[in-house]
Design an enzyme around this catalytic site. Structure first.
Site, short mmCIF file in Angstrom:
data_model
loop_
_atom_site.label_atom_id
_atom_site.label_comp_id
_atom_site.label_asym_id
_atom_site.label_seq_id
_atom_site.Cartn_x
_atom_site.Cartn_y
_atom_site.Cartn_z
N ASN A 19 -13.56 79.30 33.57
CA ASN A 19 -13.07 80.65 33.82
C ASN A 19 -14.27 81.51 34.21
O ASN A 19 -15.31 80.99 34.60
CB ASN A 19 -12.31 81.19 32.61
CG ASN A 19 -13.16 81.27 31.34
OD1 ASN A 19 -14.36 81.53 31.40
ND2 ASN A 19 -12.54 81.06 30.19
N ASN A 53 -7.72 76.52 22.25
CA ASN A 53 -8.87 76.32 23.10
C ASN A 53 -9.71 77.59 23.21
O ASN A 53 -9.23 78.69 22.98
CB ASN A 53 -8.42 75.89 24.49
CG ASN A 53 -7.62 76.98 25.19
OD1 ASN A 53 -8.17 77.91 25.77
ND2 ASN A 53 -6.30 76.90 25.13
N TYR A 155 -7.53 77.90 37.14
CA TYR A 155 -8.95 77.87 36.79
C TYR A 155 -9.79 77.56 38.02
O TYR A 155 -9.32 76.98 39.00
CB TYR A 155 -9.22 76.81 35.72
CG TYR A 155 -8.72 77.17 34.35
CD1 TYR A 155 -9.56 77.74 33.40
CD2 TYR A 155 -7.39 76.95 33.99
CE1 TYR A 155 -9.11 78.07 32.14
CE2 TYR A 155 -6.92 77.29 32.73
CZ TYR A 155 -7.78 77.84 31.81
OH TYR A 155 -7.33 78.18 30.57
N LYS A 181 -0.26 82.32 35.89
CA LYS A 181 -1.48 83.10 35.69
C LYS A 181 -2.66 82.36 36.30
O LYS A 181 -2.72 81.13 36.25
CB LYS A 181 -1.72 83.33 34.20
CG LYS A 181 -2.89 84.28 33.90
CD LYS A 181 -2.96 84.64 32.42
CE LYS A 181 -3.62 83.59 31.57
NZ LYS A 181 -3.79 84.00 30.17
N MET A 182 -3.61 83.14 36.85
CA MET A 182 -4.81 82.56 37.43
C MET A 182 -6.05 83.31 36.94
O MET A 182 -5.96 84.46 36.50
CB MET A 182 -4.75 82.60 38.96
CG MET A 182 -4.68 84.01 39.53
SD MET A 182 -4.59 84.05 41.34
CE MET A 182 -6.28 83.57 41.77
N LYS A 183 -7.18 82.64 37.01
CA LYS A 183 -8.45 83.24 36.61
C LYS A 183 -9.06 84.02 37.77
O LYS A 183 -8.99 83.60 38.93
CB LYS A 183 -9.42 82.15 36.15
CG LYS A 183 -8.92 81.32 34.99
CD LYS A 183 -8.70 82.15 33.74
CE LYS A 183 -8.28 81.28 32.56
NZ LYS A 183 -8.06 82.09 31.35
N ASP A 212 -6.46 86.96 34.97
CA ASP A 212 -7.21 86.95 33.71
C ASP A 212 -8.70 86.94 34.00
O ASP A 212 -9.20 86.04 34.67
CB ASP A 212 -6.81 85.71 32.91
CG ASP A 212 -7.47 85.64 31.54
OD1 ASP A 212 -8.21 86.57 31.17
OD2 ASP A 212 -7.23 84.64 30.84
N ASN A 214 -11.10 87.16 31.48
CA ASN A 214 -11.82 86.58 30.34
C ASN A 214 -13.01 87.43 29.90
O ASN A 214 -14.05 86.91 29.50
CB ASN A 214 -12.26 85.16 30.63
CG ASN A 214 -11.10 84.19 30.71
OD1 ASN A 214 -10.73 83.73 31.79
ND2 ASN A 214 -10.49 83.88 29.57
N GLU A 238 -5.59 91.03 32.81
CA GLU A 238 -5.87 90.61 31.44
C GLU A 238 -7.34 90.61 31.07
O GLU A 238 -8.19 90.18 31.86
CB GLU A 238 -5.30 89.20 31.23
CG GLU A 238 -5.58 88.61 29.84
CD GLU A 238 -5.00 87.22 29.67
OE1 GLU A 238 -5.52 86.49 28.81
OE2 GLU A 238 -4.05 86.87 30.39
N GLU A 264 -6.72 88.37 22.78
CA GLU A 264 -6.84 86.98 22.36
C GLU A 264 -8.15 86.70 21.64
O GLU A 264 -8.26 85.71 20.91
CB GLU A 264 -6.71 86.03 23.55
CG GLU A 264 -7.88 86.04 24.51
CD GLU A 264 -7.74 85.03 25.63
OE1 GLU A 264 -8.53 84.07 25.65
OE2 GLU A 264 -6.84 85.19 26.47
N ASP A 291 -3.88 85.66 18.71
CA ASP A 291 -3.56 84.25 18.52
C ASP A 291 -3.80 83.90 17.06
O ASP A 291 -4.93 83.92 16.58
CB ASP A 291 -4.48 83.42 19.43
CG ASP A 291 -4.25 81.92 19.34
OD1 ASP A 291 -3.65 81.46 18.37
OD2 ASP A 291 -4.69 81.22 20.27
N HIS A 321 -1.83 84.24 22.95
CA HIS A 321 -2.67 83.26 23.63
C HIS A 321 -2.53 81.90 22.92
O HIS A 321 -2.15 81.82 21.77
CB HIS A 321 -4.13 83.74 23.54
CG HIS A 321 -5.16 82.69 23.79
ND1 HIS A 321 -5.70 81.92 22.79
CD2 HIS A 321 -5.77 82.28 24.94
CE1 HIS A 321 -6.59 81.09 23.29
NE2 HIS A 321 -6.65 81.29 24.60
N GLU A 340 2.21 81.92 25.64
CA GLU A 340 1.49 81.29 26.74
C GLU A 340 1.85 79.80 26.79
O GLU A 340 2.31 79.22 25.81
CB GLU A 340 -0.02 81.46 26.53
CG GLU A 340 -0.87 81.04 27.70
CD GLU A 340 -2.32 81.46 27.54
OE1 GLU A 340 -2.99 81.63 28.58
OE2 GLU A 340 -2.79 81.63 26.40
#
Length: 388
Positions: A19, A53, A155, A181-183, A212, A214, A238, A264, A291, A321, A340
């Protein structure tokens, strides 16, 4: 009724994906098994747990602090009042004995991992799916018979060009997901916009796509991206900045009218409350992604839900998450907004019960006692190695 033994092992969930912040080439997770002297249907009752994760296996503190506390606790300290089952709230108090406030970090992951196993155990002893047990105890028996799920992917990886990114997202839609969803944030703004636009060519609309970051952006970068992506009308934007930078989140809300999501990487009631107090989150459109497996478990998660109610938030704004069965049970039993999902990513922890396909963006849950790990063949095979 007693706990006979608690076992832990660290397992790899390595992958060449990344990510905006980390790659997953050396990522691990802790798996635990709580073995009891209770027998149901001729079999010893064992509770299993793991964590999501993104956090490495907290094996050291599990083995040095938390597992010994649980194994050394008196029966009276871990059973419910009538002695018919284990009490997750009392066990949580045992686990946290001697721990100072604050400093959540990996401690919250260790407790969350054990807490998952405890709830799996409790539901198995009552011979109920966890979602039904939660609904009976806390929601007057009302269960959501299906839960909204979205496909988390997109990702960065060395060989993923625009076409492969599009194929990935088309495959998620073919599996039954309505939202993917994509990074972003791991490339330049211009490159990320090209990636987003490639995906928008194959999904029904911007409302079918979440992005997202991150936690990668500073405020200036967050606003620049916001200005560019707002016309796409995305499902959400996100974790744009550092999860503890509430001022950044609050300022960003002044520049971006569409839904945002975060939480998250907030691991306690106190952190969650500070987000609601100071992060500018909007209860009519934004989403919260706490989470439980990373944040002291379901015992703490229910405290967070109580706090949210005090501040006028609906539990339906919570979409955890993690993409695992524990959060799916919580969503169905306590009335969250969804969960998710990681189709094809982080096996065997991601995904849900065998034979329960995604249909129009929703998934059902099996009528299996506990969290339902036994209905997911690849996962239960791994978990049972701890009990042999």
């Amino acid at each position: 009724m007693r706990i006979v033994e608690v076992r832990e092992m660290a397992v790899p969930i390595s992958s060449d994906i990344r990510n905006a912040y980390i790659d997953f080439s050396k990522m691990t997770a802790s798996v635990v098994a709580i073995i009891t002297d209770v027998v149901r249907n001729g079999k010893t009752v064992i509770g299993y747990g793991f964590h999501s994760n993104g956090r490495y296996a907290p094996s050291g503190i599990l083995r040095e602090r938390f597992i010994p506390r649980l194994q050394e606790a008196s029966t009276e300290d871990i059973l419910n009042e009538d002695g018919t089952n284990f009490d997750p709230h009392r066990i949580w108090d045992v686990l946290m004995t001697g721990e100072k406030p604050g400093g959540h970090g990996e401690r919250s992951v260790a407790v969350g991992t054990l807490d998952m196993a405890v709830w799996d155990l409790v539901a198995k002893i009552e011979e109920k799916p966890l979602y039904q047990l939660l609904a009976d105890r806390y929601r007057k028996g009302q269960v959501d018979d299906k839960v909204f799920v979205y496909a988390a992917g997109g990702y960065y990886s060395p060989d993923k060009d625009y076409r492969k990114l599009q194929e990935e997202m088309k495959d998620y839609l073919a599996q039954g997901y309505n939202v993917v969803k994509m990074k972003i944030g791991g490339a330049s703004l211009e490159e990320d916009l090209r990636r987003i636009e490639a995906v928008l060519e194959v999904v029904p609309s911007g409302r079918s796509l979440a992005v997202d970051v991150n936690g990668r952006f500073d405020l200036e970068t967050a606003i620049r991206y916001a200005e560019k992506i707002e016309p796409y009308d995305l499902f959400w934007y996100e974790e744009v900045g550092d999860p503890l930078d509430y001022e950044l989140q609050a300022e960003l809300a002044k520049h971006y009218k569409n839904p945002m999501a975060t939480g998250e990487n907030l691991f306690s009631l106190q952190d969650a409350r500070n987000l609601i107090r100071h992060g500018g989150m909007r209860s009519d459109r934004d989403y919260l992604q706490f989470d439980c497996s990373l944040s002291y478990g379901l015992v703490e998660y229910m405290r967070i839900l109580d706090m949210l109610k005090e501040y006028g938030w609906s539990s339906r704004r919570c979409i955890p998450h993690g993409g695992h069965q524990m959060s799916l049970n919580i969503a169905a039993g306590l009335g969250l907004g969804g969960n998710e999902s990681y189709p094809g990513v982080f096996p065997p922890f991601g995904g849900f019960a065998d034979g329960y396909p995604i249909e129009d963006g929703y998934v059902g849950l099996p009528d299996v006692p506990g969290v339902g790990f036994e209905a997911k063949s690849d996962l239960i095979k791994l978990l049972r190695t701890l009990a042999n």
